[in-house]
Structures are given as C-alpha cells and as structure tokens.
Design an enzyme around this catalytic site. Sequence first.
Site, PDB file in Angstrom:
ATOM      1  N   GLY A  77       6.765 -37.006  14.773  1.00  0.00           N
ATOM      2  CA  GLY A  77       6.563 -35.579  15.000  1.00  0.00           C
ATOM      3  C   GLY A  77       7.783 -34.799  14.562  1.00  0.00           C
ATOM      4  O   GLY A  77       8.499 -35.216  13.648  1.00  0.00           O
TER       5      GLY A  77
ATOM      6  N   CYS B  86       4.613 -34.807   6.408  1.00  0.00           N
ATOM      7  CA  CYS B  86       6.083 -34.905   6.474  1.00  0.00           C
ATOM      8  C   CYS B  86       6.666 -35.195   5.104  1.00  0.00           C
ATOM      9  O   CYS B  86       7.810 -34.849   4.826  1.00  0.00           O
ATOM     10  CB  CYS B  86       6.489 -35.987   7.453  1.00  0.00           C
ATOM     11  SG  CYS B  86       5.772 -37.587   7.052  1.00  0.00           S
TER      12      CYS B  86
ATOM     13  N   GLU C 237      10.103 -40.963  13.900  1.00  0.00           N
ATOM     14  CA  GLU C 237       9.898 -40.526  12.509  1.00  0.00           C
ATOM     15  C   GLU C 237       9.667 -39.026  12.546  1.00  0.00           C
ATOM     16  O   GLU C 237       8.741 -38.560  13.222  1.00  0.00           O
ATOM     17  CB  GLU C 237       8.680 -41.225  11.904  1.00  0.00           C
ATOM     18  CG  GLU C 237       8.917 -42.659  11.487  1.00  0.00           C
ATOM     19  CD  GLU C 237      10.057 -42.815  10.512  1.00  0.00           C
ATOM     20  OE1 GLU C 237      10.319 -41.879   9.723  1.00  0.00           O
ATOM     21  OE2 GLU C 237      10.712 -43.860  10.544  1.00  0.00           O
TER      22      GLU C 237
HETATM   23  P1  NAD Z   1       5.456 -32.208  17.553  1.00  0.00           P
HETATM   24  O1  NAD Z   1       6.853 -32.722  17.581  1.00  0.00           O
HETATM   25  O2  NAD Z   1       5.214 -30.831  18.028  1.00  0.00           O
HETATM   26  O3  NAD Z   1       4.521 -33.154  18.463  1.00  0.00           O
HETATM   27  C1  NAD Z   1       4.458 -34.542  18.258  1.00  0.00           C
HETATM   28  C2  NAD Z   1       4.029 -35.210  19.547  1.00  0.00           C
HETATM   29  O4  NAD Z   1       5.072 -35.088  20.528  1.00  0.00           O
HETATM   30  C3  NAD Z   1       2.781 -34.572  20.189  1.00  0.00           C
HETATM   31  O5  NAD Z   1       1.969 -35.617  20.707  1.00  0.00           O
HETATM   32  C4  NAD Z   1       3.372 -33.718  21.295  1.00  0.00           C
HETATM   33  O6  NAD Z   1       2.475 -33.456  22.329  1.00  0.00           O
HETATM   34  C5  NAD Z   1       4.514 -34.603  21.758  1.00  0.00           C
HETATM   35  N1  NAD Z   1       5.606 -33.938  22.494  1.00  0.00           N
HETATM   36  C6  NAD Z   1       6.013 -32.648  22.380  1.00  0.00           C
HETATM   37  N2  NAD Z   1       7.085 -32.439  23.214  1.00  0.00           N
HETATM   38  C7  NAD Z   1       7.332 -33.603  23.828  1.00  0.00           C
HETATM   39  C8  NAD Z   1       8.315 -34.029  24.780  1.00  0.00           C
HETATM   40  N3  NAD Z   1       9.247 -33.200  25.249  1.00  0.00           N
HETATM   41  N4  NAD Z   1       8.287 -35.315  25.215  1.00  0.00           N
HETATM   42  C9  NAD Z   1       7.354 -36.188  24.744  1.00  0.00           C
HETATM   43  N5  NAD Z   1       6.393 -35.845  23.855  1.00  0.00           N
HETATM   44  C10 NAD Z   1       6.380 -34.566  23.386  1.00  0.00           C
HETATM   45  O7  NAD Z   1       4.908 -32.429  16.054  1.00  0.00           O
HETATM   46  P2  NAD Z   1       3.515 -31.987  15.417  1.00  0.00           P
HETATM   47  O8  NAD Z   1       3.498 -30.505  15.258  1.00  0.00           O
HETATM   48  O9  NAD Z   1       2.378 -32.636  16.123  1.00  0.00           O
HETATM   49  O10 NAD Z   1       3.604 -32.657  13.959  1.00  0.00           O
HETATM   50  C11 NAD Z   1       4.268 -32.077  12.875  1.00  0.00           C
HETATM   51  C12 NAD Z   1       5.636 -32.699  12.676  1.00  0.00           C
HETATM   52  O11 NAD Z   1       5.490 -34.101  12.534  1.00  0.00           O
HETATM   53  C13 NAD Z   1       6.324 -32.218  11.412  1.00  0.00           C
HETATM   54  O12 NAD Z   1       7.691 -31.966  11.689  1.00  0.00           O
HETATM   55  C14 NAD Z   1       6.185 -33.416  10.461  1.00  0.00           C
HETATM   56  O13 NAD Z   1       7.181 -33.489   9.477  1.00  0.00           O
HETATM   57  C15 NAD Z   1       6.263 -34.555  11.425  1.00  0.00           C
HETATM   58  N6  NAD Z   1       5.654 -35.766  10.863  1.00  0.00           N
HETATM   59  C16 NAD Z   1       6.476 -36.799  10.504  1.00  0.00           C
HETATM   60  C17 NAD Z   1       5.936 -37.953   9.938  1.00  0.00           C
HETATM   61  C18 NAD Z   1       6.830 -39.108   9.554  1.00  0.00           C
HETATM   62  O14 NAD Z   1       6.332 -40.222   9.461  1.00  0.00           O
HETATM   63  N7  NAD Z   1       8.122 -38.883   9.323  1.00  0.00           N
HETATM   64  C19 NAD Z   1       4.543 -38.048   9.753  1.00  0.00           C
HETATM   65  C20 NAD Z   1       3.737 -36.981  10.145  1.00  0.00           C
HETATM   66  C21 NAD Z   1       4.300 -35.851  10.699  1.00  0.00           C
END
Ligand code: NAD
Length: 454
Positions: free
Chosen positions: A204, A260, A226
């Site tokens: 994320g 990402c 990641e």
């Molecule tokens: P996000 O960070 O908002 O959420 C990701 C997950 O974390 C969700 O399930 C969310 O509910 C959870 N979360 C949020 N706050 C939390 C906390 N304090 N504690 C525990 N869990 C928590 O990301 P998103 O908007 O869902 O996805 C987009 C992001 O993901 C972009 O930055 C993208 O680059 C990244 N991404 C990275 C990869 C990779 O493999 N590097 C792949 C896909 C997406």
Amino acid sequence: MTLVSLSPQNPADVVAEQAETSPSAVGAIVANARSAQAAWWASGAAARSAALTAAANALAARTDEAAALIVREVGKPTAEAVGEVGRAVAILRYYAQASFIPKGDVFAPSAKGFLWSERRPHGVAGLITPWNFPLAIPLWKAAPALAAGNAVVLKPSPDAIACAALLDEILQSVLPANLFTVVYGGAEVGEALVDAVDIVSFTGSNAVGKHIAVAASRRGIPVQAEMGGQNAAIVLPCADIASTAATIAGAAMWFAGQKCTCTRRVITLGHQPEFLSALVNAIDSLKTGDPATAGNTVGPLINETSLMKFRSALESAKAIGAEVLTGGDVIDGLYVQPTVLRGVPADHPLSCDEVFGPLLTVHEATSLEHAIELAESVKYGLATSIHGTQHDVIMKIVESVHTGMIKVNAGTTGVDFYAPFGGERESSIGMREQGLAALDFYSSTHTVTYSPSK
Ligand code: NAD
C-alpha cells in the site's frame, strides 16, 4: 459499522456491503487460525499442494465472474482484469508445486552425526492489501504463506471487499476451517491484526507501510512492506520512436495510472521533440471510458479522495506554470484526462511524490550522467525502464540505477510472479515478494546439530 464498496464508474452501484470486524475480535480470530495452522503443517506437503491446486481450479472455473467483479469494484479495464485472474490462478498453481521444494540443506558436520537446516512456518501471517490488484496481491502473499505451512488472516482494502469475499468463498471451499480468514475494516482493524499475528506482509502507501513496519518491528516479528513508486522511463536517442511511445503510454496511463509500477516520469536524453509528440499521440489514442467496454484502457479513479489528490496536482501544475502537453482536466465523475506535464522542476513534489493517477512529467537530460541522476533523484526505488538499442549505454544505466525492478525496452509495469519483486529505498521494507523469495519470507530457518549420544 458497515463498509460499503461503490463501483467507481457508477457510484450509485453498491457492489458490496460488509459488517466491519470489531478490532477487539481480531485476537480470537488469529488464535483460531493458529490452531488450524498446526494441523495444516502436520498434514504434509502433498496435502498442502493438493489444496492449493484445488484452489487454483476453483478460481479458474470462476474466471469470468471474478474478472467482471474486479471491473465493477475497482474500475480495472476488462482485458487487464481477465489478465489478473489468470495471473492469480497461475500463482496458486506455482505455489502448489512449491510445497515440494526442499526446505533446507544438509551440511558436513564438524563432529560425528548430522548437521542440517530446515525452514519452518512462522505461524499466522497477517496480510494487509490495497485495492488495485484485489485478487492477485492477496494471493501472491497468501499462496506462498500457505505453501510454507502458515495460516493466513487477510485484511483487504475497504475499496475491494467484494473481491475479498469472493476469494474467501473460493478458499473456504477447499481449505480446512480457519486456515484462511478475512477480516474487514480500515486502519484500526489493520493495527489489531499487526498486534496479533506472527508475521506481516503489507502492500500500500508509503506512510501506512512505514507505520506498520515500525509496529511489527516493535513486536519483533518479521515484516515486509511494498509501497509506492515514482518510476522513471529513460529514453535514449537511439530508441524506436513508435514502439517506445506506445509502451510508455500504456505503462503510464492504463488503469488510469493506478499501479505502483506505473511510469510517472519520462527522461529523454537530449532534446527529442519527435518522440514527445509520438508519446502525446499514443496517450491521446488511448480510450478513456467505462472499463467494462472492450477497448477502453483508461477507466475512472477509485474514489473521491483520489480525485481530490489528482485535482490538487493539476492546480499545483498550474501554479508553477507547467506546460500541459495533453490532458489537464477532470472529465466527469471519477474520470480524468491522462495528463502529461513539461517544465516541472525535477525537485518539485509533482516530479518527486506519487500521485496515484494518470499523470506523467517529462524531463530533458543534458547527458547520460544527468539522466541517471534525474532517474535516481526521488525517495522511491521501485522500477525504471530504459528504451534504446545501444547495448553499452543501456548496460551502463542498468548498472547505475538502484531500483528493485529494471526493464529494458519494456514498460515499468508488468511483473513475472515467479521472479523476485520489490523496490529499494522508500518503496520497500524487508524481503522481496513472489518467486522463491516469498517462501523464504514466510518461513524461518532452523539449524539442527544432531550428534550421537556417545
Ligand atoms: P493504503 O496505504 O491507503 O491502504 C493499504 C491497506 O492498508 C488497506 O487495506 C488499508 O485499509 C490499510 N491500512 C490503512 N491504514 C492502516 C494502519 N494504520 N494500520 C494497518 N493497516 C492500515 O493504500 P491503497 O490506497 O489501498 O493503495 C495504493 C497504494 O498502494 C499506492 O501508494 C501504490 O503505489 C501502493 N501499491 C504498491 C504495490 C507494490 O507492490 N509496491 C502494489 C500495489 C499498490
């Protein structure tokens, strides 16, 4: 509280409603998973392989339904959604076979007896996932975790709860009870999960990933995160103009730039007006619209927050007088125009920080060293692509860029699930995902010295 997942192309379409898991219930759910894990590990490699193969078959049988749900819930264009389901099935088949890979080494002992190392599961793996690959990401974590003998508790993104429920249904039909469980919710449920499990894998955003890595490290449990990228494509003067323009257009804009690994910056070595106009034409020829309609490759943004961030990026481009080579506007609802900006300084937040949408900045480098310096000048280190035909120049760049993924004459997007995947600097924390690297992450190595009693 009830989580509600809306279709981004039609927010009046409620894709799923799901009661949020109480954070206080997460501990007991993990305890049940821990009991199931012991029997799973004891069941042996053949049983684990058979169960993962059955999961692959069950998902493959529901390909059309799963792909349509991905399109509806996260706005991914159909061709990419079908590709995601195919990849998810292949991941399950790959890790089904991985159950049989030797789990250690035998060494010459320093005295009489035996000396060996063996990998054992950690226990319960807590997986926290984003919305943009709602089947593939949960599975590229869950499949190796299960193959290595762990139980899994998944917390999907609130924007992808329908896909998570489908995955849950499929895995429940083939796995022992409590071995794979989904908990629903946002940050609070995610934090409760990190507090209860034995190993954490997160994908994320950067801010959340760092927070989770700190929380897991405080508990002394293994963690991988990641996160985002601000990926560069370096275009050499020797690059084939038409194919490079088409490749970069797709890598930057398909699925509205919501991967990402999307290309966010184009760095041309020297002045390349012909290439830039080909790039703009290639981007303009992409069809934006309903992701369910064949041929549309750019769908909507995922939600209002994402739209707000895109709007504010456009405003900040305007404020610094950046030149808009194409796009630059919101279309309707959550649909926005694929946008290319020129004249954004390399150290401006628009060049350096991830905007999770169809936004690309173009930069001109005065030398090869300058191109490498520009590519490397951001805090992220996920992917770089290099486009050209001059082998020695390409190899110099390959050796000089420190991103986890390096592609030559291929887009920054696209991942081979059987090879290690991950980034450097602020794109990743911890071990690589996918391939055999994932089996290492989801197990701990024990070294046994066995000497005769006398
Ligand atoms: P996000 O960070 O908002 O959420 C990701 C997950 O974390 C969700 O399930 C969310 O509910 C959870 N979360 C949020 N706050 C939390 C906390 N304090 N504690 C525990 N869990 C928590 O990301 P998103 O908007 O869902 O996805 C987009 C992001 O993901 C972009 O930055 C993208 O680059 C990244 N991404 C990275 C990869 C990779 O493999 N590097 C792949 C896909 C997406």
